[in-house]
Design a protein around this motif. Structure first.
Motif, PDB file in Angstrom:
ATOM      1  N   CYS A  98       0.790  -1.290   0.184  1.00 28.69           N
ATOM      2  CA  CYS A  98       0.022   0.061  -0.044  1.00 28.69           C
ATOM      3  C   CYS A  98       0.816   1.209   0.008  1.00 28.69           C
ATOM      4  CB  CYS A  98      -1.020   0.085   1.200  1.00 28.69           C
ATOM      5  SG  CYS A  98      -0.157   0.161   2.843  1.00 28.69           S
ATOM      6  N   CYS A 155      -4.174  -1.251  10.248  1.00 28.91           N
ATOM      7  CA  CYS A 155      -4.523  -1.861   9.036  1.00 28.91           C
ATOM      8  C   CYS A 155      -5.814  -2.687   8.975  1.00 28.91           C
ATOM      9  CB  CYS A 155      -3.468  -2.816   8.419  1.00 28.91           C
ATOM     10  SG  CYS A 155      -3.621  -3.615   7.081  1.00 28.91           S
ATOM     11  N   ARG A 156      -6.461  -2.286   8.039  1.00 34.00           N
ATOM     12  CA  ARG A 156      -7.998  -3.128   7.954  1.00 34.00           C
ATOM     13  C   ARG A 156      -7.926  -4.046   6.703  1.00 34.00           C
ATOM     14  NH1 ARG A 156      -8.185  -2.419  12.721  1.00 34.00           N
ATOM     15  NH2 ARG A 156      -9.415  -1.344  13.699  1.00 34.00           N
ATOM     16  N   CYS A 187      -1.653   3.418   6.589  1.00 31.17           N
ATOM     17  CA  CYS A 187      -2.621   3.646   7.769  1.00 31.17           C
ATOM     18  C   CYS A 187      -1.536   3.912   8.807  1.00 31.17           C
ATOM     19  CB  CYS A 187      -3.683   2.541   7.967  1.00 31.17           C
ATOM     20  SG  CYS A 187      -4.827   2.155   6.727  1.00 31.17           S
ATOM     21  N   CYS A 216      -7.036  -3.684   3.266  1.00 33.50           N
ATOM     22  CA  CYS A 216      -7.397  -2.968   1.921  1.00 33.50           C
ATOM     23  C   CYS A 216      -6.841  -3.672   0.761  1.00 33.50           C
ATOM     24  CB  CYS A 216      -7.565  -1.778   2.060  1.00 33.50           C
ATOM     25  SG  CYS A 216      -6.053  -0.732   1.461  1.00 33.50           S
ATOM     26  N   LYS A 264      -3.018   7.850   3.686  1.00 35.46           N
ATOM     27  CA  LYS A 264      -3.875   7.715   2.477  1.00 35.46           C
ATOM     28  C   LYS A 264      -4.745   8.887   2.219  1.00 35.46           C
ATOM     29  CE  LYS A 264      -5.907   3.584   1.809  1.00 35.46           C
ATOM     30  NZ  LYS A 264      -6.478   2.472   2.072  1.00 35.46           N
TER      31      LYS A 264
HETATM   32  S1  SF4 Z   1      -5.725  -0.927   5.288  1.00 28.36           S
HETATM   33 FE1  SF4 Z   1      -3.881  -2.077   5.445  1.00 28.36          FE
HETATM   34  S2  SF4 Z   1      -3.138  -2.503   3.210  1.00 28.36           S
HETATM   35 FE2  SF4 Z   1      -4.634  -0.953   3.317  1.00 28.36          FE
HETATM   36  S3  SF4 Z   1      -3.522   1.116   3.230  1.00 28.36           S
HETATM   37 FE3  SF4 Z   1      -4.038   0.518   5.461  1.00 28.36          FE
HETATM   38  S4  SF4 Z   1      -2.315  -0.359   5.956  1.00 28.36           S
HETATM   39 FE4  SF4 Z   1      -2.039  -0.393   3.967  1.00 28.36          FE
END
Ligand code: SF4
Ligand code: SF4
Ligand code: SF4
Lengths: 315, 450
Positions: free
Chosen positions: A242, A258-259, A251, A261, B161
């Motif tokens: 990510c 982290c969830r 994240c 994604c 993000k």
């Molecule tokens: S949910 Fe996990 S995989 Fe997705 S952007 Fe956040 S840290 Fe990265």
């Protein structure tokens, strides 16, 4: 000769397309000399039924590469997938909705009729009504990943995928390669926090109702692992990538957990099962996790990972 | 039975939709509709989720405006648990909100809308796009790509993000702004402000004047407007009260929780989105009739610019004055959405700079205590496309028991339908039309998006 690329979005949010744009100036080096966008509704005026709208059959132009974002929620989405499969050499599932169902596949915990009944029948801003039935394409039986409808050649997971990987995959395809995949590593493998392999937060998993413990003036390397602080973080069962080619998982950069994604580390892996193992390995009680099923399958509800539970006699 | 023209997908807008124009035997428009065929069902699958997880789920409603959904949601979760975030956290959220608007406005104006204006609505459809723009004006195109990218990247550097953010949390914010980030951003946003001023001047002087006739006629309908203003009527995209303005300029102001007293939703059998309408007007009736619409109002930039008494920063206020001098208040001209967006762009850049200059912005007091409890909360912010209303109810375990969402695009479903029909009726006569005409009908839709 430029490689022809065709792109479509289905049960999607447009975030994957914005991520394509976030490739930035590199994209101007690719388009139009190396890549010709023959169909991409977000940017280019190419139509299913011809430019004069008088065609009767949904048609897409021929292309070498087809990109699809979003999962399949309606029969029309399924038709677009089949038509694109017919017209392209390499089909790419772009984003976790397309690869694993994504957030919209949380709907797979309910039957279609219950979803429609809830949306149109139980709402504070209107009287209960029936759901639309004229012209609108009907729902598929559940929310599907693209590969449940047609063969997918390349998977670019992520919600959204990082622009680095989209550019990387496109460059590989432009060079004539026909395969591309993210490495099978976990988010934890790329996460710089301190880990001691045991929970400092007790066995019960806490809800994230306060900020995690860290010193904002210290680099992230000085922060203790969020899971070891006693909260849920899905890094252990989620594919790395990510942050793009370098950097801290996104994240974690925001000091959040982290969830999941980016979907499972390997295609076909079950995060639900693997995470229960990861939790108990550091001494946490997986059963204490609130809303476990939905949380551990947040991005992977397609492929029958989520389905309606049998009615438990309560209404 | 005459003929049916299907424009699908509607292009250079965000999301999937189709226009169907029906012609009678004489080749004139008997009906035209804008259909949206997507229904993901957030109101259903949010049910049962922990309240504090909502801001990380519902941002997926829209990848163009994930920050706005994230923030409307976090405000709703604050309200459910009855928690007030510390002042610095509110400023950080506001900062993120304004920062997130900037790349979006640039994207919309230069990449999605400009091809119609700069290259012309009738040009060859295979070049009528951002690539065509890049060919026609390579230097500007590169600059736009760079400015948009740098705006998005500052947000990413700070909060990980950009698309589907995670930093706004129930009770506050997850990460403070560091002094070194503040200094760097300040410089970056001063450059953004200069570019915003260039963009609006370019649009005002070189782009719109060429299309005066289109601006004055294309898809023009008569509706009300909705937007958010502060207590004293200043334009605001993060917090305040809702203002619902009638076509004659009179208005009602109300708090978020009162939205159900003012807004109803109408359901049509031929499109998935519902159509919100002002239920206190026209004795609660709903009609898309072009001559006598009932209950119809619009959202998005033009609506916000119409409902506000003033705008909070000096350069943007100057632009608002110029705009009002020319078009009055409220103005109904649909293509002016593009112009209104750019007034907001200037305001976004100025507000970001103001917030970055506020000493409290680097405070470490960024989260309040949160206790799980049962409750209901309504959270609203303005997304580029319009007012977001997130209404959550939770049980005593802090799990969601009910959700109602009215989002930016939804408010505009009814007016888009009217604008499409109006444009089609004005442009197609005796069965004569070409791709340029069909593109003009789409232009009426693009004005609303995002
Ligand atoms: S949910 Fe996990 S995989 Fe997705 S952007 Fe956040 S840290 Fe990265
Ligand atoms: S994967 Fe994420 S970003 Fe892409 S369409 Fe789905 S929700 Fe949007
Ligand atoms: S569990 Fe989360 S915080 Fe811990 S190492 Fe993995 S990704 Fe990082």
């Amino acid at each position: 000769m430029a490689v022809k690329v065709s792109s479509e979005w289905l049960n999607a949010c447009s975030g994957c397309e914005i991520s394509i744009l976030n490739i930035g100036e590199t994209i101007l080096d690719l388009i139009p000399d190396k890549i010709e966008l023959v169909h991409i509704p977000a940017l280019v005026d190419s139509k299913y039924y011809g430019q004069l709208g008088d065609g009767t059959k949904l048609e897409l132009p021929k292309a070498t590469v087809g990109l699809i974002s979003g999962g399949v929620r309606t029969e029309e989405h399924a038709e677009v997938v089949r038509e694109m499969r017919d017209k392209v050499d390499i089909l790419v599932a772009l984003g976790t909705c397309a690869t694993d169902g994504g957030i919209p596949a949380q709907a797979n915990m309910w039957k279609n009729e219950d979803v429609l009944k809830k949306i149109f029948g139980d709402c504070p801003t209107h009287e209960p009504a029936g759901h639309p039935t004229e012209i609108v394409p009907p729902y598929t039986d559940s929310v599907l990943a693209v590969d449940e409808v047609a063969k997918v050649d390349i998977y670019i997971p992520g919600c959204p995928p990082h622009p680095d990987w989209i550019a990387d995959a496109l460059l590989a395809l432009v060079e004539g390669k026909t395969e591309w995949a993210l490495p099978e590593r976990s988010v934890c493998d790329t996460c710089p926090v301190i880990r001691e392999k045991k929970s400092a937060g007790g066995a019960a998993i806490k809800r994230p109702l306060e900020n995690y413990t860290y010193d904002p003036d210290e680099p992230i390397e000085k922060m203790r692992c969020i899971m070891e602080q006693g909260y849920l973080c899905l890094g252990a069962v989620t594919r790395a990538g990510c942050a793009g080619k370098s950097g801290v998982p996104r994240c974690i950069q925001a000091r959040q957990a982290c969830r999941g994604c980016f979907g499972p580390i390997r295609r076909g892996a079950k995060p639900m099962v693997d995470m229960m193992g990861a939790l108990s390995s550091i001494g946490q009680d997986a059963k204490s996790l609130v809303d476990r099923r939905a949380l551990l399958n947040r991005f992977v509800g397609a492929h029958k990972n989520l389905r309606p539970l049998p009615q438990r006699g309560k209404k | 039975m005459g003929k049916m023209i299907q424009i699908q997908p509607v292009t250079r807008i965000e999301g999937h939709s189709r226009v169907v124009v029906e012609l009678d035997d004489g080749g004139n428009v008997s009906d035209a509709r804008f259909h949206v065929f997507a229904l993901r069902g957030f109101e259903m699958f949010c049910q049962g989720r922990p309240v504090e997880e909502m801001p990380r789920i519902v941002n997926r409603i829209c990848g163009i405006c994930p920050w706005n959904h994230h923030l409307a949601s976090v405000k709703a979760t604050d309200a459910v648990f009855g928690v007030t975030p510390p002042p610095a956290a509110v400023k950080l959220r506001r900062l993120a909100q304004h920062m997130a608007y900037i790349p979006d406005k640039l994207l919309h104006f230069y990449f999605l809308a400009a091809p119609d204006f700069v290259l012309g609505p009738d040009c060859d459809p295979s070049t009528r796009n951002v690539i065509g723009i890049a060919k026609a004006n390579p230097e500007l195109a590169r600059k736009v790509v760079r400015m948009r990218q740098s705006a998005a990247m500052m947000l990413e550097e700070w909060l990980g993000k950009v698309i589907h953010p995670v930093a706004a949390v129930t009770g506050g914010f997850s990460r403070p702004l560091l002094e070194k980030e503040r200094e760097k951003f300040l410089e970056g946003y001063k450059e953004q402000l200069e570019f915003a001023k260039f963009t609006i001047a370019f649009a005002r002087e070189e782009v719109f004047p060429k299309y005066t006739e289109a601006v004055e006629s294309l898809g023009v309908i008569k509706t009300g407007f909705i937007g958010t203003v502060t207590e004293d009527g200043t334009h605001d995209i993060y917090d305040g009260k809702l203002r619902l303005m009638k076509p004659d300029g009179s208005y009602d102001d109300f708090s978020y929780e009162q939205y159900t007293d003012h807004i109803g939703e109408h359901i049509e059998a031929w499109t998935y989105p519902k159509m919100p309408f002002a239920k206190k007007w026209a004795s609660g009736e709903f009609s898309l009739d072009l001559d006598e619409p009932k209950g119809i109002y619009r959202s998005n930039a033009l609506a916000r610019i119409n409902v506000c008494d003033k705008i909070g920063t000096p350069e943007a206020q100057k632009e608002l004055d110029l705009f009002r001098e020319k078009y009055g208040r409220p103005t109904q001209l649909t293509l002016l959405y593009h112009w209104a967006r750019l007034i907001e762009l200037v305001n976004n850049c100025e507000t970001v700079i103001q917030l970055l200059e506020d000493p409290e912005i680097t405070s470490r007091e960024i989260r309040s205590d949160v206790q799980v409890k049962a409750g209901r909360g309504v959270g609203c912010v303005e997304a580029p496309r319009g007012t977001l209303i997130h209404d959550y109810t939770a049980d005593e375990n802090g799990l969601i028991s009910s959700v109602n969402l009215i989002v930016g695009t939804t408010h505009n479903q009814a007016p888009i339908n009217m604008s499409v029909k109006k444009a089609a009726q004005d442009l197609i006569h005796g069965g004569e039309y070409d791709q340029g005409v069909l593109n003009r009908i789409e232009m009426a839709i693009r004005a609303y998006d995002p």
